[in-house]
Enzyme design. Structure first.
Site, mmCIF file in Angstrom:
data_model
loop_
_atom_site.group_PDB
_atom_site.id
_atom_site.type_symbol
_atom_site.label_atom_id
_atom_site.label_comp_id
_atom_site.label_asym_id
_atom_site.label_seq_id
_atom_site.Cartn_x
_atom_site.Cartn_y
_atom_site.Cartn_z
ATOM 1 N N ASN A 7 35.517 46.973 38.325
ATOM 2 C CA ASN A 7 36.412 47.615 37.358
ATOM 3 C C ASN A 7 35.559 48.621 36.597
ATOM 4 O O ASN A 7 34.833 48.271 35.672
ATOM 5 C CB ASN A 7 36.988 46.544 36.429
ATOM 6 N N ARG A 95 39.570 48.247 40.883
ATOM 7 C CA ARG A 95 40.745 48.415 40.024
ATOM 8 C C ARG A 95 40.879 49.904 39.713
ATOM 9 O O ARG A 95 39.936 50.523 39.209
ATOM 10 C CB ARG A 95 40.537 47.638 38.726
ATOM 11 N N HIS A 184 48.118 46.776 33.307
ATOM 12 C CA HIS A 184 47.841 45.334 33.438
ATOM 13 C C HIS A 184 48.674 44.752 34.589
ATOM 14 O O HIS A 184 49.000 43.571 34.595
ATOM 15 C CB HIS A 184 48.197 44.537 32.166
ATOM 16 N N ARG A 245 44.378 49.898 19.561
ATOM 17 C CA ARG A 245 45.445 50.868 19.863
ATOM 18 C C ARG A 245 46.662 50.572 19.001
ATOM 19 O O ARG A 245 47.005 49.404 18.779
ATOM 20 C CB ARG A 245 45.846 50.799 21.334
ATOM 21 N N GLU A 388 42.554 38.475 37.149
ATOM 22 C CA GLU A 388 42.779 39.774 37.782
ATOM 23 C C GLU A 388 41.801 40.001 38.933
ATOM 24 O O GLU A 388 42.158 40.601 39.940
ATOM 25 C CB GLU A 388 42.621 40.890 36.737
#
Ligand code: AMP
Length: 403
Positions: A7, A95, A184, A245, A388
Site C-alpha cells: 500500500n 492497493r 475503503h 478530514r 484489507e
C-alpha cells in the site's frame, strides 16, 4: 505460496507478506516519512512477535525506490527475513486508490494498466502517483514476479446513479467524471463477505450498514451483498468526520474561507484534509488521546467525541432509509474494532429503529469478531475485524489463476 501486499502512499509504504495456505502474516512493516529529512522503516517478522523480531531503521529515505530497496533488504535479511530471495514471492498485490469508472476490477499490471492509473491522477491526485511509484519500483526490484492492481473503489461500483451522481451540471459528470466513487472498498467488501460467513448466511441474503472507523472513516449501505451507497465521494474527504478530514461541510465554506483569509484552494484543500476533523476541533486525532483528555474534563475533546459519533449516527439513520430493512450494523477498523464508547455513542437512542446494544458485550474485546446487540435487538450489531491485506492477497491470487 507467498504474496506481498503493498500500500504505497504519498510519503509511506505499508507492506505485508502473507502465506496463502495458512493465512499467516510472515512479515509486515511500514516505511514512513519518505522525502522528509529523517525517514523510518519499522519491520516486524510477524505481528505480535518479540522485540528481537522487530527492526527499526532511521535514515533519510529520498524516494519510494529507496524505501522499497530497504524493505526488500529486510524481507531477505537472513535473521529477520521471511524469504531467502524475492523470487520466492508468488506475486505482489498493490492497493490502488482510483481507477475511475472503467478501471475498477482487479487486474494484472501491464503497461496499459499503468497508463490508465496515470490517466486517473486528476481524480486521485494525492494517491495515484504514489500507487504508481510503488508498482514501478516493485517491477524493477522483482523482475518476473507478477504484479496485480486492486482498486479501492471496486466494491462501490454497484451503486445506482441516484447515489453516485452529484446534483451539479450534468456535464461535470460527463466531461470531468465528477461523481461519488467511494473508498475503503477492499475493507467494505471483506466485511460484507466475512459477516455473511460468520452469521452462516450468504451475502445475497443480507442488508448491512458497515462502519469502517479508523483514521479515515467511511460507511456503506449494502443491499443483498451489493453496495448501494457509501459516504466517501469523489475523494476520501467526504462523509463522516474523521481523524484529520472534515467530512461533509457546506461547499460554500470553501470560497468563503478563500475570501476571508486569502488562502488559495491548495491551502484550503490541505486544511480540510490534514487539519480538520477531530484534530481541528480538539488538536488530537487519535481517539485514545481524546478519551484520556475527556476523562480530565477537556471540553473540546468532549465536543469532538460528540460531533464524531453524532455525524456517524446520522449516516446510520440515512442508510436505514436507503435500505428499508437492515439485518446488521457492523463496526470495523481501528476505532470500530476497539472503542466501545464510540460504538455506544453512535448507536445511542436508536431503539425505535430496533437497535439495542448489550453494554457488557460492547465492553468486551473482539477477537476475529463479536456480537454486541442485546437479545431483544431486532437488528444485529457486530464488531468484525477487517483484513484489507488478506483481501488484496486473495484477490491477487484469483486474478492470476484466472489468467
Ligand atoms: P486504522 O486507520 O484502522 O489503523 O485506525 C487507526 C485509529 O484507530 C487510530 O488513529 C486511533 O484513533 C484508533 N484506535 C486504535 N486503537 C484504538 C483503541 N484501542 N481504542 C480507541 N481507538 C483506537
Amino acid at each position: 505460496m507467498k504474496v506481498l501486499v503493498i500500500n504505497s502512499g504519498s510519503s509511506s509504504i505499508k507492506y505485508q507478506l502473507l502465506d496463502m495456505q495458512t493465512r499467516a502474516v510472515l512479515a509486515s512493516g511500514i516505511v514512513e516519512r519518505i522525502g522528509e529529512p529523517l525517514g523510518a522503516l519499522t519491520h516486524k517478522k510477524a505481528p505480535g512477535t518479540d522485540a528481537e523480531a522487530r527492526k527499526t531503521i532511521e535514515q533519510p529515505i529520498a524516494d519510494h525506490k529507496q524505501g522499497m530497496n530497504l524493505l526488500v533488504g529486510l524481507l531477505t535479511d537472513p535473521e529477520l527475513g521471511a524469504v531467502a530471495d524475492m523470487g520466492e514471492i508468488y506475486a505482489v498485490g498493490h492497493r490502488v486508490l482510483q481507477g475511475g469508472e472503467t478501471l475498477y476490477m482487479p487486474l494484472a499490471v501491464d503497461d496499459a494498466v499503468k497508463d490508465a492509473i496515470r490517466a486517473n491522477i486528476p481524480i486521485g491526485p494525492l494517491h495515484n502517483p504514489a500507487n504508481l511509484a510503488g508498482i514501478e519500483v516493485a517491477q524493477e526490484l522483482m523482475p518476473g514476479v507478477p504484479q496485480v492492481a486492486v482498486f479501492d473503489t471496486e466494491f462501490h461500483q454497484t451503486m445506482p446513479a441516484q447515489a453516485f451522481i452529484y446534483p451539479l451540471p450534468y456535464e461535470m459528470y460527463e466531461r470531468h467524471r465528477i461523481r461519488r466513487y467511494g473508498f475503503h472498498g477492499t475493507s467494505h467488501k471483506f466485511i460484507a463477505k466475512e459477516t455473511a460467513r460468520l452469521l452462516g448466511r450468504v451475502p445475497e441474503e443480507l442488508n448491512l450498514i458497515i462502519a469502517h472507523l479508523g483514521n479515515g472513516c467511511s460507511l456503506s449501505a449494502v443491499k443483498a451483498g451489493r453496495c448501494v451507497d457509501t459516504s466517501m465521494g469523489l475523494t476520501p474527504l467526504a462523509g463522516v468526520m474523521m481523524g484529520t478530514r472534515c467530512g461533509d461541510i457546506d461547499p460554500a465554506i470553501i470560497p468563503f474561507i478563500a475570501e476571508q483569509t486569502g488562502m488559495d484552494v491548495v491551502q484550503i484543500d490541505a486544511m480540510l484534509n490534514k487539519q480538520s476533523g477531530l484534530k481541528g476541533i480538539c488538536g488530537m486525532n487519535d481517539m485514545r488521546d481524546i478519551h484520556a483528555a475527556r476523562a480530565k474534563g477537556d471540553e473540546r475533546a468532549q465536543l469532538a467525541f460528540e460531533m464524531f459519533t453524532y455525524r456517524i449516527r446520522k449516516y446510520v439513520g440515512a442508510y436505514f432509509a436507503a435500505l428499508g430493512r437492515v439485518d446488521a450494523v457492523v463496526f470495523t477498523a481501528g476505532i470500530g474494532e476497539n472503542d466501545p464508547d464510540v460504538r455506544a455513542g453512535v448507536l445511542q437512542g436508536l431503539e425505535s429503529l430496533g437497535i439495542v446494544l448489550d453494554p457488557a458485550a460492547n465492553a468486551g474485546r473482539a477477537g476475529e469478531w463479536m456480537r454486541i446487540a442485546a437479545p431483544q435487538s431486532r437488528v444485529d450489531v457486530l464488531v468484525v475485524r477487517t483484513n484489507e491485506e488478506l483481501e488484496i492477497a486473495r484477490t491477487t491470487v484469483e486474478v492470476l489463476r484466472k489468467g
